[in-house]
Write an enzyme that holds these catalytic residues in place. Structure first.
Site, PDB file in Angstrom:
ATOM      1  N   ASP A  37     -21.793  39.188 -16.992  1.00  0.00           N
ATOM      2  CA  ASP A  37     -20.533  39.797 -17.720  1.00  0.00           C
ATOM      3  C   ASP A  37     -19.488  40.337 -16.509  1.00  0.00           C
ATOM      4  O   ASP A  37     -19.208  41.403 -16.440  1.00  0.00           O
ATOM      5  CB  ASP A  37     -21.290  41.283 -18.131  1.00  0.00           C
TER       6      ASP A  37
ATOM      7  N   LYS B 127     -25.005  56.586 -14.491  1.00  0.00           N
ATOM      8  CA  LYS B 127     -24.672  55.855 -15.787  1.00  0.00           C
ATOM      9  C   LYS B 127     -25.551  56.295 -16.904  1.00  0.00           C
ATOM     10  O   LYS B 127     -26.676  56.460 -16.867  1.00  0.00           O
ATOM     11  CB  LYS B 127     -24.710  54.403 -15.602  1.00  0.00           C
TER      12      LYS B 127
ATOM     13  N   GLN C 240     -21.136  55.338 -20.336  1.00  0.00           N
ATOM     14  CA  GLN C 240     -20.231  55.965 -19.548  1.00  0.00           C
ATOM     15  C   GLN C 240     -20.796  56.450 -18.292  1.00  0.00           C
ATOM     16  O   GLN C 240     -21.937  56.525 -18.070  1.00  0.00           O
ATOM     17  CB  GLN C 240     -19.679  57.037 -20.226  1.00  0.00           C
ATOM     18  N   VAL C 241     -19.747  56.529 -17.234  1.00  0.00           N
ATOM     19  CA  VAL C 241     -20.285  56.779 -15.806  1.00  0.00           C
ATOM     20  C   VAL C 241     -19.759  57.892 -15.368  1.00  0.00           C
ATOM     21  O   VAL C 241     -18.278  58.164 -15.581  1.00  0.00           O
ATOM     22  CB  VAL C 241     -19.535  55.505 -14.921  1.00  0.00           C
TER      23      VAL C 241
END
Length: 510
Positions: free
Chosen positions: A290, A155, A139-140
Site C-alpha cells: 500500500d 492508530k 485515524q492516527v
C-alpha cells in the site's frame, strides 16, 4: 448474499456519482466519447435521487467516493497515484483520500483505547493529540508514552468499519457474479477470486495486531537497506483496534515542492522508491502493498520512511523467480525469454503457439521502449500485457494481484516525484542483481542444500519407510487388504538416494 440489497447498492453507486457531479468529472478525466457520455447521463439521471449527497465542500469525485464508503475510498487511493492516467487535477483531488478524511471524535478513540488496553489513556500516555491523519479504516493521534517518554503514533480503528466494509464487499461479490453470468468470456479473469482476495486483504487490515507483526518482520528484513526506515511497533500498547508505533517525522512524499525546498533530490527519491519496492518483493518476497503517498515520508537526512503496514504482499520463491525473469526479459527486450517463462510457469496453456506469443509480446514491448522516458509506464505495460494474455487464454493470477497493483501505485508515486523518470532504468539494477543471485549456479547449489537439509530432517523416518516398503513387497495380498497399496510405491533406488541426501543434509546442517 442479499441480491436486492446488492442491486440497490450498485445502482446507488452510479446515482451518487451522478448526484455529486462526479460522473461528468470521471468521463472528462478518461476523455470518454460522446456516445458513452450520453449513455451515462440517460442511465444515471432517473436514479439520481437515490444517490448519497456527500460533503458539498469536497470536489465532486472525492465527495462521491467518501460518501460511498471505505471500499470505494481504497480504490480512489490507487487512482490518486496515477496522474498520468486520470490527469494531475483529478489526482490532486483524490490525494486527500490517503490521509485527510474526516476524523471521528477523539473521545471515541480514547474509549476504544481504554477498552482494548484496559487502562485509562492518561495512565498510558502523558500527551495525546487530536487526530493528525484519518484514512478509510483508522485515524492516527500523536502521543507520548508516559513510562518511557518516547513519542509515538497511536492508530485507532474507526468504529463500525467492519459492517461498512462487509456491505461494500457483499455488493462487489454480487457484481462479480453478474459479470461472470452475463459475460462468460470474463470468467478467465476470475472476478470472484479477485473480490475474495480483496476481502481477505481488507479484513486483515482491520486487525492491528497483524499490522504490528508485519511492521516488525518488515523492519527485520529491511534493516540493512540504506536510506530506508520503518517505525517500530510497541507491542505492549497494541491490540486488535489499537496500534502504537514510533513517530515518523518527515515531509510527505506527495509534497514535491516542499521536498525540493528542503533540498531533497526528487529524482533520486523517485528512483529509490522503485528500487526499494522491487528489492523487497524479489529479495524478501514480503513487501509493502500500500505504498501510496499517504504512507511515505522523507526524513530530514533523505531517508524514505514507510508506515501503515495493514496491507502486505507475500510471494513464494518460485513466483519471485518467474516474475523477475519476465521483468528481466522485457528490460532486455528478449521476448522469447518472456514467452518461454510464461509457458514453463503454466501461465499460458501448453496448446498455444509459443512463437506467436513471443511476437505478440514484442508488439507490446517495442512501442513502450520506443517512447520517451515520460511515456514509459509499467502500468501501460501491464495493461497491454493483459490484452495479449487474454487472447492466449491466460487466467488471472490472483497471487500476483497485490504485486501488480502495488507496482502501478509505486510507479505513480515515483512519477509524481520525477515525471521524466525512466522506470526501466530504475528497475534494471535490482532485477539484474536478483537474477544473478537467485538464478544461476550459486542459487542452484543453495537449492540443493535446502533439499538435502529437508530430507535430513526426515532421516529418522527412513528406516520405517524402508521396512514398510519391504513388507509390502513380501506380502502383496495383505498389503492390498489393509489398503497400504494406496500409498505411492517407493522404488529402492529412490530410498537409497533419500538416505544419502539425508546424510548430506545432516552434514550441511552441522
Amino acid at each position: 448474499m442479499r441480491g436486492p440489497h446488492n442491486i440497490l447498492r450498485l445502482i446507488r453507486t452510479g446515482a451518487t456519482f451522478e448526484r455529486t457531479g462526479a460522473m461528468a468529472a470521471v468521463l472528462d478525466a478518461v476523455d470518454a466519447p460522446m456516445r458513452l457520455r450520453l449513455a451515462a447521463r440517460v442511465m444515471g439521471w432517473p436514479f439520481r435521487w437515490l444517490g448519497y449527497k456527500g460533503d458539498p465542500t469536497l470536489p465532486p469525485i472525492t465527495r462521491a467516493i467518501t460518501a460511498l464508503g471505505p471500499a470505494y475510498i481504497k480504490f480512489g487511493q490507487i487512482l490518486s497515484t496515477r496522474a498520468d492516467v486520470v490527469g494531475p487535477e483529478l489526482a490532486g483531488q483524490l490525494r486527500m483520500l490517503q490521509d485527510r478524511l474526516p476524523p471521528f471524535p477523539t473521545d471515541i478513540a480514547k474509549a476504544v483505547i481504554e477498552a482494548d488496553l484496559r487502562a485509562p489513556v492518561d495512565e498510558l500516555f502523558s500527551e495525546f493529540s487530536e487526530p493528525v491523519a484519518a484514512a478509510s479504516i483508522a485515524q492516527v493521534h500523536r502521543a507520548r508514552v508516559r513510562e518511557t517518554g518516547r513519542e509515538v503514533a497511536v492508530k485507532v480503528v474507526r468504529p463500525g468499519i467492519g459492517p461498512a466494509f462487509k456491505r461494500d464487499i457483499d455488493a462487489f461479490h454480487f457484481g462479480a457474479r453478474m459479470v461472470e453470468m452475463l459475460s462468460p468470456g470474463a470468467r478467465r479473469l476470475r472476478p470472484r477470486d479477485v473480490v475474495s482476495h480483496f476481502e481477505q486483504t481488507v479484513t486483515g487490515e482491520q486487525d492491528l495486531r497483524l499490522e504490528a507483526a508485519a511492521a516488525s518482520e518488515f523492519s527485520e528484513n529491511t534493516a540493512r537497506d540504506a536510506g530506508f526506515q520503518v517505525p517500530l511497533p510497541h507491542f505492549a500498547l497494541c491490540s486488535r483496534r489499537v496500534l502504537t508505533a514510533d513517530w515518523a517525522e518527515g515531509l510527505p512524499m506527495g509534497d514535491r515542492e516542499a521536498l525540493i525546498a528542503a533540498g531533497h533530490d526528487t529524482t533520486d527519491l523517485a528512483r529509490r522508491v522503485i528500487q526499494l519496492f522491487l528489492s523487497h518483493a524479489l529479495r524478501d518476497g514480503f513487501f509493502h502493498a500500500d505504498m501510496h503517498h499517504g504512507n511515505l515520508k522523507v526524513a530530514a537526512n533523505g531517508d524514505v520512511i514507510a508506515y501503515d503496514f495493514g496491507i502486505m504482499g507475500e510471494i513464494d520463491e518460485y513466483t519471485r523467480r518467474v516474475y523477475a525473469q519476465i521483468l528481466y526479459g522485457f528490460i532486455q527486450r528478449d521476448y522469447r525469454l518472456v514467452a518461454r517463462v510464461h509457458f514453463e510457469a503454466g501461465y499460458v496453456p501448453r496448446d498455444r503457439d509459443e512463437a506467436a506469443f513471443a511476437r505478440a509480446l514484442r508488439a507490446v514491448g517495442e512501442p513502450i521502449f520506443g517512447a520517451d522516458a515520460s511515456r514509459i509506464s509499467m502500468g501501460n505495460l501491464l495493461s497491454y500485457l493483459f490484452e495479449v494474455t487474454e487472447r492466449f487464454g491466460m487466467p488471472t493470477r490472483t497471487e500476483l494481484i497485490l504485486l501488480q497493483r502495488t507496482m502501478v501505485v509505486v510507479e505513480g508515486v515515483a512519477r509524481s516525484l520525477d515525471p521524466q523518470l525512466n522506470i526501466w532504468d530504475a528497475a534494471k539494477p535490482v532485477v539484474s542483481d536478483y537474477i544473478k543471485a537467485g538464478i544461476g549456479p550459486k542459487a542452484a547449489a543453495h537449492d540443493l542444500a535446502q533439499i538435502a537439509q529437508t530430507v535430513g530432517r526426515y532421516g529418522p523416518l527412513l528406516p520405517r519407510i524402508i521396512e514398510r516398503m519391504l513388507w509390502e513387497r513380501a506380502h502383496p495380498e495383505e498389503a492390498r487388504l489393509t489398503l497400504i497399496q494406496t500409498r505411492p510405491a517407493v522404488p529402492l533406488w529412490l530410498v537409497a538416494v533419500l538416505a544419502l541426501a539425508a546424510g548430506a543434509g545432516i552434514g550441511l546442517s552441522l
